[in-house]
Write a protein that holds these residues in place. Structure first.
Motif, PDB file in Angstrom:
ATOM      1  N   GLU A  46       0.814  -1.219   0.000  1.00 42.57           N
ATOM      2  CA  GLU A  46       0.000   0.000   0.000  1.00 42.57           C
ATOM      3  C   GLU A  46       0.842   1.261   0.000  1.00 42.57           C
ATOM      4  N   ASP A  47       0.285   2.279  -0.604  1.00 45.37           N
ATOM      5  CA  ASP A  47       0.883   3.606  -0.698  1.00 45.37           C
ATOM      6  C   ASP A  47       1.188   4.168   0.688  1.00 45.37           C
ATOM      7  N   ASN A  48       2.428   4.613   0.864  1.00 45.32           N
ATOM      8  CA  ASN A  48       2.869   5.334   2.058  1.00 45.32           C
ATOM      9  C   ASN A  48       2.752   4.515   3.350  1.00 45.32           C
ATOM     10  N   ARG A  49       2.509   3.212   3.244  1.00 55.22           N
ATOM     11  CA  ARG A  49       2.424   2.351   4.408  1.00 55.22           C
ATOM     12  C   ARG A  49       3.586   1.367   4.443  1.00 55.22           C
ATOM     13  N   ASP A  50       3.846   0.735   3.325  1.00 57.72           N
ATOM     14  CA  ASP A  50       4.821  -0.348   3.269  1.00 57.72           C
ATOM     15  C   ASP A  50       6.174   0.150   2.771  1.00 57.72           C
ATOM     16  N   LYS A  51       7.206  -0.648   3.048  1.00 54.67           N
ATOM     17  CA  LYS A  51       8.572  -0.310   2.654  1.00 54.67           C
ATOM     18  C   LYS A  51       9.201  -1.503   1.955  1.00 54.67           C
ATOM     19  N   ALA A  52      10.118  -1.204   1.027  1.00 51.86           N
ATOM     20  CA  ALA A  52      10.849  -2.246   0.313  1.00 51.86           C
ATOM     21  C   ALA A  52      12.320  -2.162   0.688  1.00 51.86           C
ATOM     22  N   LEU A  53      12.949  -3.320   0.900  1.00 49.32           N
ATOM     23  CA  LEU A  53      14.383  -3.395   1.147  1.00 49.32           C
ATOM     24  C   LEU A  53      15.050  -3.766  -0.173  1.00 49.32           C
ATOM     25  N   GLY A 108      17.446  -1.817  -9.070  1.00 52.31           N
ATOM     26  CA  GLY A 108      17.415  -2.367  -7.719  1.00 52.31           C
ATOM     27  C   GLY A 108      16.579  -3.632  -7.686  1.00 52.31           C
ATOM     28  N   ALA A 109      16.975  -4.555  -6.833  1.00 56.60           N
ATOM     29  CA  ALA A 109      16.221  -5.794  -6.628  1.00 56.60           C
ATOM     30  C   ALA A 109      15.660  -5.764  -5.212  1.00 56.60           C
ATOM     31  N   VAL A 110      14.407  -6.149  -5.075  1.00 58.13           N
ATOM     32  CA  VAL A 110      13.764  -6.174  -3.760  1.00 58.13           C
ATOM     33  C   VAL A 110      14.045  -7.523  -3.107  1.00 58.13           C
ATOM     34  N   ILE A 111      14.579  -7.480  -1.876  1.00 58.18           N
ATOM     35  CA  ILE A 111      14.803  -8.735  -1.149  1.00 58.18           C
ATOM     36  C   ILE A 111      13.738  -8.953  -0.089  1.00 58.18           C
ATOM     37  N   GLY A 112      12.903  -7.935   0.140  1.00 58.71           N
ATOM     38  CA  GLY A 112      11.824  -8.112   1.098  1.00 58.71           C
ATOM     39  C   GLY A 112      11.034  -6.831   1.295  1.00 58.71           C
ATOM     40  N   PHE A 113       9.902  -6.994   1.975  1.00 58.79           N
ATOM     41  CA  PHE A 113       9.011  -5.865   2.253  1.00 58.79           C
ATOM     42  C   PHE A 113       8.691  -5.810   3.740  1.00 58.79           C
ATOM     43  N   TYR A 114       8.614  -4.598   4.253  1.00 61.83           N
ATOM     44  CA  TYR A 114       8.090  -4.356   5.597  1.00 61.83           C
ATOM     45  C   TYR A 114       6.654  -3.901   5.389  1.00 61.83           C
ATOM     46  N   ARG A 118       5.185  -3.244  10.233  1.00 66.97           N
ATOM     47  CA  ARG A 118       5.838  -4.284  11.028  1.00 66.97           C
ATOM     48  C   ARG A 118       7.351  -4.107  10.966  1.00 66.97           C
ATOM     49  N   LYS A 119       8.021  -4.637  11.958  1.00 65.92           N
ATOM     50  CA  LYS A 119       9.491  -4.598  12.015  1.00 65.92           C
ATOM     51  C   LYS A 119      10.112  -5.822  11.360  1.00 65.92           C
ATOM     52  N   ARG A 120       9.279  -6.855  11.112  1.00 67.98           N
ATOM     53  CA  ARG A 120       9.764  -8.106  10.528  1.00 67.98           C
ATOM     54  C   ARG A 120       9.645  -8.055   9.012  1.00 67.98           C
ATOM     55  N   LEU A 121      10.702  -8.453   8.347  1.00 72.54           N
ATOM     56  CA  LEU A 121      10.776  -8.423   6.892  1.00 72.54           C
ATOM     57  C   LEU A 121      10.067  -9.630   6.295  1.00 72.54           C
ATOM     58  N   ASP A 122       9.173  -9.386   5.323  1.00 75.07           N
ATOM     59  CA  ASP A 122       8.602 -10.458   4.508  1.00 75.07           C
ATOM     60  C   ASP A 122       9.540 -10.627   3.310  1.00 75.07           C
TER      61      ASP A 122
END
Length: 161
Positions: A46-53, A108-114, A118-122
């Motif tokens: 979701e917009d402005n909620r989630d983060k990508a590593l 860039g390659a995404v290795i996971g999403f927050y 959450r503090k735990r990476l998916d």
């Protein structure tokens, strides 16, 4: 004893200003956590909620979520749906249409999403993401209707997933 409080301020930059700096950091070998903007990866991001590593891509495969520059200073974070030599076809999980770029434009390659603050990476190599990817990519012809129901009914009643 006096307590010191750290005040933080969130500053937003235009993608055209921020993402070239992110790419520089990735090329230097750093990982970058980037707050996602836009609705193209709905319903799970979701917009402005989630983060990508993000990391610098070493290998890319069909199904991988990647950061690409599809036009000068126009960046997207979408899933690779086709690789034909140097030509890459991308589609956001919440999109019907596709974008195209060259292999060299995969930055860039995404290795996971927050997700959901959450503090735990998916991780994208974890069972949860692989299962979601397997199901969601095979629903392509029906996704338009699923996304319509999600946008018009689910979000007003329950909020974002």
């Amino acid at each position: 004893m006096q307590k010191d409080y750290l005040n933080t301020t969130e500053v937003q930059f235009a993608n055209a200003d921020l993402l070239p700096e992110v790419v520089t950091l990735l090329n230097e070998g750093h990982t970058v956590t980037l707050r996602l903007r836009g609705f193209s990866m709905r319903p799970f991001l979701e917009d402005n909620r989630d983060k990508a590593l993000l990391i610098k891509p070493s290998t890319i495969n069909v199904g991988d979520p990647v950061l690409c520059e599809i036009a000068p200073l126009h960046f997207v974070l979408h899933r690779i749906i086709k690789i034909d030599g140097e030509d890459i076809t991308l589609r956001g999980d919440g999109n019907i249409g596709v974008e195209h770029c060259k292999r060299e434009n995969v930055l860039g390659a995404v290795i996971g999403f927050y997700r959901k603050n959450r503090k735990r990476l998916d991780r994208t190599d974890g069972w949860k993401w692989r299962l979601y990817s397997y199901v969601w990519t095979r629903l392509f012809p029906l996704r338009r209707y699923i996304l319509g129901i999600y946008r018009r009914l689910w979000i007003p009643l329950f909020g974002t997933i």
